[in-house]
Design a protein around this motif. Sequence first.
Motif, mmCIF file in Angstrom:
data_model
loop_
_atom_site.group_PDB
_atom_site.id
_atom_site.type_symbol
_atom_site.label_atom_id
_atom_site.label_comp_id
_atom_site.label_asym_id
_atom_site.label_seq_id
_atom_site.Cartn_x
_atom_site.Cartn_y
_atom_site.Cartn_z
ATOM 1 N N THR A 1 0.844 -1.199 0.000
ATOM 2 C CA THR A 1 0.000 0.000 0.000
ATOM 3 C C THR A 1 0.875 1.243 0.000
ATOM 4 O O THR A 1 2.061 1.193 0.298
ATOM 5 N N PHE B 1 -0.484 -2.088 -5.353
ATOM 6 C CA PHE B 1 -1.241 -0.864 -5.588
ATOM 7 C C PHE B 1 -0.536 0.125 -6.512
ATOM 8 O O PHE B 1 -0.997 1.242 -6.685
ATOM 9 N N LYS C 1 -3.939 -6.161 -8.157
ATOM 10 C CA LYS C 1 -4.805 -6.252 -6.984
ATOM 11 C C LYS C 1 -5.669 -7.499 -7.059
ATOM 12 O O LYS C 1 -6.171 -7.969 -6.058
#
Length: 180
Positions: free
Chosen positions: A56, A81, A105
């Motif tokens: 992330t 991400f 993802k």
Amino acid sequence: MGVVWCECCVDAGALASHPNLKQQHNPDATVTAQRDWVSLDSTVTAIVIDSYIMQTGFNELDLSRFSQLQSLEVGDYSLSFVKEVSLVGMSALERVLIGENSFTKNKYRGGEEPDRRFCVRDCPSLKEVRVGRYSFSDYSVCEIENNERVEVIEMGDLNEISCNFMYASFLLKGMIVCNR
């Protein structure tokens, strides 16, 4: 406080910065966390990003600051991400190796995300691009352009479902393609 010594441990961080030790530049770098990425020297020649890294908070992978980079390796399940991978104008880059399920993802399947792009352009020394199964499965654009020395482009596994760039427009320009 100086270096802490005991029978079971050494404070390697304190030892590395000790004034009596000669500091040397490491031309290669292994990234095991986001803090490693931020602190990479711009003169590294090889970057290895471990598996399960930077899931992330990291939206773009632009390597243009690494002018001497020759090799990029990304392990499995990393950089989920990242929306854009940009390898543009990298004169020393020779190889790009991406593991399985990275830059996606949607693990183990495809998907369509219109704002996700992979671009390898104007890298005159590039010889090899290898991408593992399910990586980039939800990217909408794959551009490999003007890399005249490329010998190998391998995406996924020939004998298995791979889903690489499953819904992407695929652009391959400026290279001679031949069957041997």
